[in-house]
Design a protein around this motif. Sequence first.
Motif, short mmCIF file in Angstrom:
data_model
loop_
_atom_site.label_atom_id
_atom_site.label_comp_id
_atom_site.label_asym_id
_atom_site.label_seq_id
_atom_site.Cartn_x
_atom_site.Cartn_y
_atom_site.Cartn_z
N LEU A 35 0.52 76.23 16.73
CA LEU A 35 0.73 75.17 17.55
C LEU A 35 -0.70 74.71 17.79
N GLU A 36 -1.81 76.21 18.23
CA GLU A 36 -3.24 75.74 18.49
C GLU A 36 -3.74 75.04 17.16
N TRP A 37 -2.86 75.91 16.22
CA TRP A 37 -3.92 75.55 15.22
C TRP A 37 -3.83 73.68 14.92
N PHE A 38 -2.60 73.72 14.67
CA PHE A 38 -2.12 72.06 14.10
C PHE A 38 -2.85 71.18 14.81
N THR A 39 -2.66 72.07 15.75
CA THR A 39 -3.33 70.51 16.68
C THR A 39 -4.87 70.06 16.46
N HIS A 40 -5.39 71.05 15.79
CA HIS A 40 -6.73 71.09 15.85
C HIS A 40 -7.19 70.58 14.49
N GLN A 41 -6.08 70.51 13.96
CA GLN A 41 -6.64 70.09 12.47
C GLN A 41 -6.11 67.83 12.21
N ILE A 42 -5.66 67.22 13.10
CA ILE A 42 -5.43 66.47 13.66
C ILE A 42 -6.63 65.78 14.13
N ASN A 43 -7.04 64.46 13.65
CA ASN A 43 -8.21 63.51 13.43
C ASN A 43 -7.71 62.34 13.78
N ALA A 44 -7.68 61.64 14.88
CA ALA A 44 -7.85 59.97 15.83
C ALA A 44 -7.22 59.45 15.01
N SER A 45 -7.52 59.16 13.08
CA SER A 45 -6.80 57.95 12.33
C SER A 45 -6.23 58.72 11.32
N ASP A 46 -5.24 60.44 11.98
CA ASP A 46 -4.10 60.90 11.05
C ASP A 46 -2.91 60.12 11.49
N VAL A 47 -1.87 59.84 10.34
CA VAL A 47 -0.16 59.67 10.80
C VAL A 47 0.24 60.85 10.31
N VAL A 48 1.02 61.50 11.77
CA VAL A 48 1.49 63.66 11.46
C VAL A 48 2.75 63.09 10.61
N TRP A 49 3.45 63.64 10.20
CA TRP A 49 5.40 63.56 10.19
C TRP A 49 5.12 65.52 10.59
N ASP A 50 6.40 65.02 11.13
CA ASP A 50 6.84 66.23 11.99
C ASP A 50 8.37 66.17 10.98
N ILE A 51 8.80 67.12 10.10
CA ILE A 51 9.66 67.05 9.54
C ILE A 51 10.46 68.34 10.14
N GLY A 52 11.55 67.93 10.70
CA GLY A 52 12.76 68.76 11.92
C GLY A 52 12.07 68.90 12.49
N ALA A 53 12.50 68.44 13.68
CA ALA A 53 11.44 68.25 14.77
C ALA A 53 11.62 68.42 16.00
N ASN A 54 13.44 68.97 15.68
CA ASN A 54 13.60 69.56 16.96
C ASN A 54 13.77 68.92 17.85
N ILE A 55 13.38 69.37 19.07
CA ILE A 55 13.74 68.84 20.19
C ILE A 55 12.16 68.13 20.48
N GLY A 56 11.35 67.91 19.59
CA GLY A 56 9.56 67.42 19.94
C GLY A 56 8.78 67.95 19.99
N THR A 57 8.94 69.53 19.96
CA THR A 57 7.29 70.22 20.61
C THR A 57 6.38 70.12 19.48
N TYR A 58 6.01 69.80 18.40
CA TYR A 58 5.34 70.03 17.55
C TYR A 58 5.00 68.42 17.97
N SER A 59 5.66 66.75 18.19
CA SER A 59 5.44 65.40 17.59
C SER A 59 4.30 65.54 19.39
N LEU A 60 5.59 66.07 20.56
CA LEU A 60 4.44 65.79 21.28
C LEU A 60 3.09 66.30 21.87
N PHE A 61 2.83 67.22 21.12
CA PHE A 61 1.72 68.23 21.13
C PHE A 61 0.50 67.04 20.08
N ALA A 62 1.88 66.69 19.04
CA ALA A 62 0.30 65.86 17.93
C ALA A 62 -0.05 64.53 18.29
#
Length: 199
Positions: free
Chosen positions: A21-48
């Motif tokens: 999760l830490e690695w994933f969030t560090h890949q995100i730029n302010a201009s990015d669109v992120v897709w969370d496929i299989g989001a479950n209750i939203g852990t990755y979405s919320l941090f992204a």
Amino acid sequence: IIGNKGELKRVTTFSGEKPVLEWFTHQINASDVVWDIGANIGTYSLFASPFAKEVVAFEPHPANVQRLRQNANLNESDIDIRSIALSDEGGTAHLDVSKDNAGAGGGSVSAEGSYEISLKKGDEIAPQPDIVKIDVEGHEYSVLKGMTQVLENVRVILIELHEDDDLAKVQDILQENSFATEVRWEIGTRQFVVGEKKS
């Protein structure tokens, strides 16, 4: 929101995925669109969400969708939640789940199952992503087949696989679409595959 032991585990231990999760969030730029496929209750979405221009969360399990909405509201996160499953063709299928409660993972797309769900190809969905995370319990290859046009513009992709999933097929389709791939983490019986677009 914590309503059961499964959610408690996800919230307190990140199911062992904190470095991922830490690695994933560090890949995100302010201009990015992120897709969370299989989001479950939203852990990755919320941090992204604080880092990205937009987050689109795909989750077909009704209890998880409800909790994902609640968690997004609680965190004042503007997440575009779509209660569909991505696949290599549109239509309907069934979601076979072992548990009906929020936070339940392990649901699989099948001909029979607990819930009828809508399927859509990623290539038919906007806005297109720059970064993608996929955790769909054995349906990863079908998801990737349905989004080969989308993959042309994806910079980074993260895929969670389980011991019965076909790692070679997933890596092959990524490499065919100009990604360098590696298994970056192994946590229990899970493998986390990273694909980074070759420059």
